[in-house]
Design a protein around this motif. Structure first.
Motif, PDB file in Angstrom:
ATOM      1  N   GLN A 330     -14.907  25.736  40.912  1.00 30.80           N
ATOM      2  CA  GLN A 330     -15.338  26.882  41.627  1.00 30.80           C
ATOM      3  C   GLN A 330     -14.360  27.060  42.567  1.00 30.80           C
ATOM      4  OE1 GLN A 330     -19.171  28.609  41.480  1.00 30.80           O
ATOM      5  NE2 GLN A 330     -19.735  27.263  39.929  1.00 30.80           N
ATOM      6  N   GLN A 335      -6.078  26.874  38.607  1.00 28.90           N
ATOM      7  CA  GLN A 335      -5.064  26.338  38.231  1.00 28.90           C
ATOM      8  C   GLN A 335      -3.954  25.241  38.965  1.00 28.90           C
ATOM      9  OE1 GLN A 335      -4.652  26.257  34.865  1.00 28.90           O
ATOM     10  NE2 GLN A 335      -6.398  28.012  34.351  1.00 28.90           N
ATOM     11  N   LEU A 338      -5.376  21.688  38.866  1.00 22.37           N
ATOM     12  CA  LEU A 338      -5.539  20.787  37.514  1.00 22.37           C
ATOM     13  C   LEU A 338      -4.766  19.490  37.577  1.00 22.37           C
ATOM     14  CD1 LEU A 338      -5.842  23.512  34.502  1.00 22.37           C
ATOM     15  CD2 LEU A 338      -7.604  22.152  35.972  1.00 22.37           C
ATOM     16  N   VAL A 341      -6.895  16.740  38.659  1.00 24.23           N
ATOM     17  CA  VAL A 341      -7.919  16.129  37.583  1.00 24.23           C
ATOM     18  C   VAL A 341      -7.467  14.732  37.006  1.00 24.23           C
ATOM     19  CG1 VAL A 341      -9.260  16.730  35.551  1.00 24.23           C
ATOM     20  CG2 VAL A 341      -8.783  18.594  37.317  1.00 24.23           C
ATOM     21  N   THR A 342      -8.482  14.025  37.192  1.00 27.18           N
ATOM     22  CA  THR A 342      -8.443  12.605  36.470  1.00 27.18           C
ATOM     23  C   THR A 342      -9.795  12.155  36.166  1.00 27.18           C
ATOM     24  OG1 THR A 342      -7.449  10.421  36.457  1.00 27.18           O
ATOM     25  CG2 THR A 342      -8.014  11.203  38.537  1.00 27.18           C
ATOM     26  N   ALA A 344     -12.417  12.722  33.973  1.00 30.09           N
ATOM     27  CA  ALA A 344     -13.370  13.802  33.795  1.00 30.09           C
ATOM     28  C   ALA A 344     -13.653  13.806  32.294  1.00 30.09           C
ATOM     29  CB  ALA A 344     -13.059  15.061  34.287  1.00 30.09           C
ATOM     30  N   SER A 346     -15.172  16.785  30.618  1.00 25.96           N
ATOM     31  CA  SER A 346     -14.680  18.040  30.409  1.00 25.96           C
ATOM     32  C   SER A 346     -14.419  18.942  31.612  1.00 25.96           C
ATOM     33  CB  SER A 346     -15.706  18.730  29.304  1.00 25.96           C
ATOM     34  OG  SER A 346     -14.908  20.017  28.896  1.00 25.96           O
ATOM     35  N   VAL A 347     -13.448  19.579  31.635  1.00 27.50           N
ATOM     36  CA  VAL A 347     -13.213  20.489  32.832  1.00 27.50           C
ATOM     37  C   VAL A 347     -13.367  22.019  32.727  1.00 27.50           C
ATOM     38  CG1 VAL A 347     -11.689  20.860  34.852  1.00 27.50           C
ATOM     39  CG2 VAL A 347     -11.492  18.902  33.451  1.00 27.50           C
ATOM     40  N   PHE A 348     -14.405  22.522  33.698  1.00 26.66           N
ATOM     41  CA  PHE A 348     -14.395  23.972  33.439  1.00 26.66           C
ATOM     42  C   PHE A 348     -13.893  24.796  34.687  1.00 26.66           C
ATOM     43  CE2 PHE A 348     -17.635  23.082  30.080  1.00 26.66           C
ATOM     44  CZ  PHE A 348     -17.837  21.897  30.273  1.00 26.66           C
ATOM     45  N   VAL A 349     -13.077  25.359  34.457  1.00 24.60           N
ATOM     46  CA  VAL A 349     -12.095  25.991  35.277  1.00 24.60           C
ATOM     47  C   VAL A 349     -12.490  27.483  35.780  1.00 24.60           C
ATOM     48  CG1 VAL A 349      -9.574  26.492  35.873  1.00 24.60           C
ATOM     49  CG2 VAL A 349     -10.245  24.564  34.317  1.00 24.60           C
ATOM     50  N   ASP A 351     -14.539  30.400  38.354  1.00 20.22           N
ATOM     51  CA  ASP A 351     -15.814  31.006  38.539  1.00 20.22           C
ATOM     52  C   ASP A 351     -16.869  31.545  37.216  1.00 20.22           C
ATOM     53  OD1 ASP A 351     -15.505  30.771  41.366  1.00 20.22           O
ATOM     54  OD2 ASP A 351     -14.749  32.695  41.618  1.00 20.22           O
ATOM     55  N   TYR A 352     -16.020  31.896  36.372  1.00 16.84           N
ATOM     56  CA  TYR A 352     -16.574  32.367  35.201  1.00 16.84           C
ATOM     57  C   TYR A 352     -16.451  31.544  34.141  1.00 16.84           C
ATOM     58  CZ  TYR A 352     -17.865  36.569  37.918  1.00 16.84           C
ATOM     59  OH  TYR A 352     -18.222  37.369  38.546  1.00 16.84           O
ATOM     60  N   THR A 353     -16.492  30.147  34.184  1.00 16.03           N
ATOM     61  CA  THR A 353     -16.611  29.257  33.248  1.00 16.03           C
ATOM     62  C   THR A 353     -17.829  28.239  33.487  1.00 16.03           C
ATOM     63  OG1 THR A 353     -14.281  29.338  32.978  1.00 16.03           O
ATOM     64  CG2 THR A 353     -14.987  27.424  31.990  1.00 16.03           C
ATOM     65  N   PRO A 354     -19.035  28.554  33.209  1.00 17.18           N
ATOM     66  CA  PRO A 354     -20.066  27.750  33.462  1.00 17.18           C
ATOM     67  C   PRO A 354     -20.039  26.444  32.424  1.00 17.18           C
ATOM     68  CG  PRO A 354     -20.786  29.820  32.437  1.00 17.18           C
ATOM     69  CD  PRO A 354     -19.405  29.681  32.613  1.00 17.18           C
TER      70      PRO A 354
ATOM     71  N   ARG B 115      -6.397  17.312  26.540  1.00 16.96           N
ATOM     72  CA  ARG B 115      -5.159  16.614  27.214  1.00 16.96           C
ATOM     73  C   ARG B 115      -5.455  15.371  27.223  1.00 16.96           C
ATOM     74  NH1 ARG B 115      -3.492  19.660  32.811  1.00 16.96           N
ATOM     75  NH2 ARG B 115      -4.086  21.841  32.370  1.00 16.96           N
ATOM     76  N   GLN B 117      -4.709  11.629  28.854  1.00 17.20           N
ATOM     77  CA  GLN B 117      -4.609  10.741  30.318  1.00 17.20           C
ATOM     78  C   GLN B 117      -4.431   9.401  29.926  1.00 17.20           C
ATOM     79  OE1 GLN B 117      -7.964  11.184  32.964  1.00 17.20           O
ATOM     80  NE2 GLN B 117      -7.660   9.037  33.648  1.00 17.20           N
ATOM     81  N   ARG B 387      -6.723   8.200  27.016  1.00 21.05           N
ATOM     82  CA  ARG B 387      -7.868   8.857  26.824  1.00 21.05           C
ATOM     83  C   ARG B 387      -7.783  10.473  26.766  1.00 21.05           C
ATOM     84  NH1 ARG B 387     -10.375  11.261  31.174  1.00 21.05           N
ATOM     85  NH2 ARG B 387     -12.095  11.512  30.175  1.00 21.05           N
ATOM     86  N   THR B 390     -11.223  17.515  27.818  1.00 24.21           N
ATOM     87  CA  THR B 390     -11.044  18.765  27.476  1.00 24.21           C
ATOM     88  C   THR B 390     -10.953  19.804  28.640  1.00 24.21           C
ATOM     89  OG1 THR B 390     -13.370  19.102  27.045  1.00 24.21           O
ATOM     90  CG2 THR B 390     -11.776  18.764  25.177  1.00 24.21           C
ATOM     91  N   VAL B 391     -10.321  21.046  28.725  1.00 22.34           N
ATOM     92  CA  VAL B 391     -10.282  21.754  29.765  1.00 22.34           C
ATOM     93  C   VAL B 391     -10.723  23.277  29.238  1.00 22.34           C
ATOM     94  CG1 VAL B 391      -9.056  22.813  31.672  1.00 22.34           C
ATOM     95  CG2 VAL B 391      -8.588  20.487  31.078  1.00 22.34           C
ATOM     96  N   GLN B 392     -11.627  24.070  29.778  1.00 21.71           N
ATOM     97  CA  GLN B 392     -11.714  25.383  29.429  1.00 21.71           C
ATOM     98  C   GLN B 392     -11.551  26.472  30.487  1.00 21.71           C
ATOM     99  OE1 GLN B 392     -15.314  24.051  27.357  1.00 21.71           O
ATOM    100  NE2 GLN B 392     -14.672  22.824  29.081  1.00 21.71           N
ATOM    101  N   THR B 393     -10.800  27.325  30.311  1.00 18.99           N
ATOM    102  CA  THR B 393     -10.736  28.351  31.305  1.00 18.99           C
ATOM    103  C   THR B 393     -10.964  29.871  30.644  1.00 18.99           C
ATOM    104  OG1 THR B 393      -8.975  27.164  32.172  1.00 18.99           O
ATOM    105  CG2 THR B 393      -9.083  29.183  33.007  1.00 18.99           C
ATOM    106  N   ILE B 394     -12.230  30.340  31.121  1.00 25.37           N
ATOM    107  CA  ILE B 394     -12.693  31.610  30.590  1.00 25.37           C
ATOM    108  C   ILE B 394     -12.888  32.714  31.479  1.00 25.37           C
ATOM    109  CG2 ILE B 394     -14.768  32.353  29.698  1.00 25.37           C
ATOM    110  CD1 ILE B 394     -15.697  29.653  28.819  1.00 25.37           C
ATOM    111  N   LEU B 399     -16.115  35.581  28.955  1.00 24.05           N
ATOM    112  CA  LEU B 399     -17.722  35.006  29.164  1.00 24.05           C
ATOM    113  C   LEU B 399     -18.582  35.903  28.735  1.00 24.05           C
ATOM    114  CD1 LEU B 399     -19.353  32.799  30.211  1.00 24.05           C
ATOM    115  CD2 LEU B 399     -19.705  33.929  32.344  1.00 24.05           C
ATOM    116  N   ARG B 425     -23.933  35.212  36.041  1.00 26.95           N
ATOM    117  CA  ARG B 425     -22.507  35.643  36.141  1.00 26.95           C
ATOM    118  C   ARG B 425     -22.420  37.030  35.560  1.00 26.95           C
ATOM    119  NH1 ARG B 425     -22.034  29.972  36.213  1.00 26.95           N
ATOM    120  NH2 ARG B 425     -20.202  29.134  37.088  1.00 26.95           N
TER     121      ARG B 425
END
Lengths: 433, 433
Positions: A330, A335, A338, A341-342, A344, A346-349, A351-354, B115, B117, B387, B390-394, B399, B425
């Motif tokens: 958050q 971006q 990103l 990031v190592t 993890a 799953s990554v949620f990018v 404020d609107y990606t819960p 992704r 890594q 490994r 995943t990454v998600q950007t919403i 949302l 949200r």
């Protein structure tokens, strides 16, 4: 609340310590006994366990096909549509992961190939509990379906006089699951590993479960040649990195949506602003008061830390050391970060990606490495349902060229028969000329 | 010699039975003790083990860089060129396996990414024995190098006053290995899993080894969160499918080049012609008489079968059931049969493709699933050093769309905080409007 830079490095390690998971010797003995009984008695053992552990009578082990086919009728329009949407998104993202065979001539006359083979028979496990978990069926089932596996078995427990929930069956139907086993626990895992009269034998079992299920997966994958499991299991966890402009209500909601999973869940906030942390603490308290699973979430919050860091860059270093299952960013312009990031799952990018978006419907898989395994294991993906093998095709000319590499290496390694397998062919070629 | 169709199905299973591998409780206790000592004492434990098990004095644990840099000088021109050629072919084929990140918008405003890594730190194990095994360094080391791992540790044992063979060091140099540990056995595996003053800690250990090494890999991968291993170990094996026009000398040489690996190796011939089997038996006897490792090969031949099948199609069915590590096809028009191949680690196609080509230099990897694991495990490949996550950007709009799937599913699964993380949200979005 903890200020990271005030801690000694030992205290820092302590702050990131995960709750201990005890795989007790008594669980191992119980599970070994269950495995042995299923191996010896097959279906009869499963029926005994269902009566004993799940208080069932008139046990049936396999759900009739028409019950699966008609499962949609029992669902609300909203839930059916939700399962359809989730299924489509998950399918779309995993379809994009479809592997391609590779073919390359490394030397003239030496053709090497890497080929993908779907694992023939797979087993999917979905735990029971207070509510059905159709999302867990979708996350595993879509991959199995896309792989083209010949046999897809789903096992899930029921209690007392209940039946498997239609939401589970409808998800199974969408995924083309061939057999639904109405039986759970270590016994169901063993049944899939060995096969019984009712339960097809599978090569690999996927999915989460309680400590008995986990132990059964572990023991069988060690001791049963040709049998494998998806990944090591562990409690669920989330790490949120937030800056001073992040919304404390959002942060609190994300932390609690992880904490409600189980008392052994762990949630960590890394934030560079004291006031945001204070407000998050307040938001957690107020949100907890409306939460049906507040007791579980409160217990989980005891394993958890809100940590004040010096900078967002420092937060990413701490996160990499911890290796969270879920990582939520958050941040303003997330971006930009990103590449930091190592480790993890799953990554949620943004404020609107819960996290709940990925848990259910964004399309990513929610079966993720946890408990530090995200440093080395992958999030569940389509390739987990395939294996690769290689093929080489060498011409007479190709073998002649390659012999200048094979013969000195075989000699250096003292493997004369390895050399002779080449020499006998070269001799034949000379005779032919 | 066995005629397949004369056997009952139980006898057929017996004919394909692998030699039992005993992982004795005493090995487990010994290895647990070694692991504990390395964990407590670090380098000091490794030095003690080197003195005790390997009869070394003045133990050094790490090979100095200049010894690695200068290793080529000690090699013959032929061996250096052979290692260079093998390295180049292996590198070319594994470079072609380089993974690509995946990016897909599953719903408008919902971007999902897969992704890759590189695993940060990897350990490669090469067993000792009567001769050095540079090919084992190359097979693991090329993958590690191509992955871009930050830390690549190689461990291999030495005995008495020996040093690590320059062929090993030269292969290590080509692969850019960062640390060469002159120490082996369960202790070296534990040192890589925990890290010591001299040995860097790694996330994943690869490579074959004796029963102590195998036990250490197994125990540490179970009990040390964040630590993984490549695949289960087992004795080496080959299955040859040959027709009546195959050359019995070639078949015999291929069977023996597997049999010389160890007494527990297993070799199987499936052939549809009695006369070819008879001639192969004679060729085995005559080739054995010239073989330095004849005692080992003879012992291995006792676990082995020459089987007469009705047809080549039947041979492929038997092979799929067995799941061989190596599968050699000495057939007329072997390409016609490639679609029948399943459950093999690596396939060698045609009369001029001996197994030793793949063992050393064709470009394929010789680290392969064996002992029935080729039904479910992959041959070692570049992805084993990566490994995925995943990454998600919403987006806000994304949302909103997704909420119609998330909310009913969270409700069905009884996870209110999951739903609330979305609702809080959506409320904010309404307030903003």
């Amino acid at each position: 609340m903890i200020r990271w830079n005030d801690l000694t490095s030992q205290q820092q390690r302590g702050a990131l310590m995960r709750p201990a998971v005890s795989a007790s010797a008594s669980i191992e003995a119980t599970v070994n006994n269950i495995i042995e009984q299923v191996k010896q008695l097959g279906d009869a053992a499963l029926i005994t366990f269902a009566e004993k552990f799940d208080k069932r009578s008139n046990v049936r082990l396999i759900v009739p096909q028409d019950e699966i086919d008609n499962s949609a009728h029992a669902l609300s329009t909203e839930l059916k549509a939700a399962i359809d949407t989730a299924y489509n998104n998950i399918k779309m993202f995993h379809q994009a992961q479809r592997p391609k065979n590779i073919e390359l001539e490394t030397t003239a006359g030496v053709l090497c190939e890497l080929r993908y083979q779907a694992i023939d028979a797979v087993g999917l496990y979905v735990p029971g509990g207070s509510a059905p978990l159709p999302s867990s069926v979708l996350m595993q089932g879509v991959c199995a379906q896309l792989s083209g596996a010949n046999t897809i078995v789903l096992a899930t427990p029921v209690n007392g006089d209940k039946r498997i929930d239609p939401a589970i069956l409808y998800a199974a139907k969408l995924c083309g699951i061939t057999t639904v086993v109405e039986s759970g626990g270590a016994g169901a895992i063993a049944a899939m590993a060995f096969g019984t009269n009712s339960v097809p034998k599978v090569n690999k079992v996927f999915g989460p479960g309680n400590s008995y299920v986990t132990m059964a997966k572990q023991l069988l994958s060690q001791n049963q040649p040709g049998f494998a499991i998806d990944m090591p299991a562990g409690p669920s966890e989330v790490l949120v990195i937030a800056d001073q402009r992040a919304n404390p209500q959002f942060i609190a909601a994300d932390l609690l949506s992880q904490a409600e999973h189980g008392q052994d869940s762990q949630v960590i906030l890394l934030c560079n602003d004291q006031e945001t942390i204070n407000q998050t603490q307040q938001a957690i308290s107020s949100q907890l008061s409306c939460l049906p699973r507040a007791d579980i979430a409160k217990a989980a919050m005891k394993n958890s830390s809100l940590i004040l860091v010096d900078s967002i860059e420092q937060a990413f270093k701490v996160s990499a050391e911890y290796g969270p299952e879920h990582l939520i960013l958050q941040l303003k312009e997330p971006q930009k970060y990103l590449d930091l990031v190592t480790n993890a799952g799953s990554v949620f990018v943004g404020d609107y990606t819960p996290e709940s978006a990925g848990d259910y419907a964004s399309g990513t898989n929610h079966v993720l490495p946890t408990y530090g395994y995200s440093k080395v294991y992958s999030s569940l993906n389509l390739l987990d349902f395939f294996r690769t093998y290689t093929v080489q095709t060498i011409s007479k000319k190709g073998l002649k060229s390659l012999s200048t590499a094979i013969l000195p290496l075989a000699k250096a390694e003292g493997l004369d028969a390895h050399a002779y397998a080449v020499k006998v062919r070269l001799e034949q070629l000379e005779n032919d000329e």
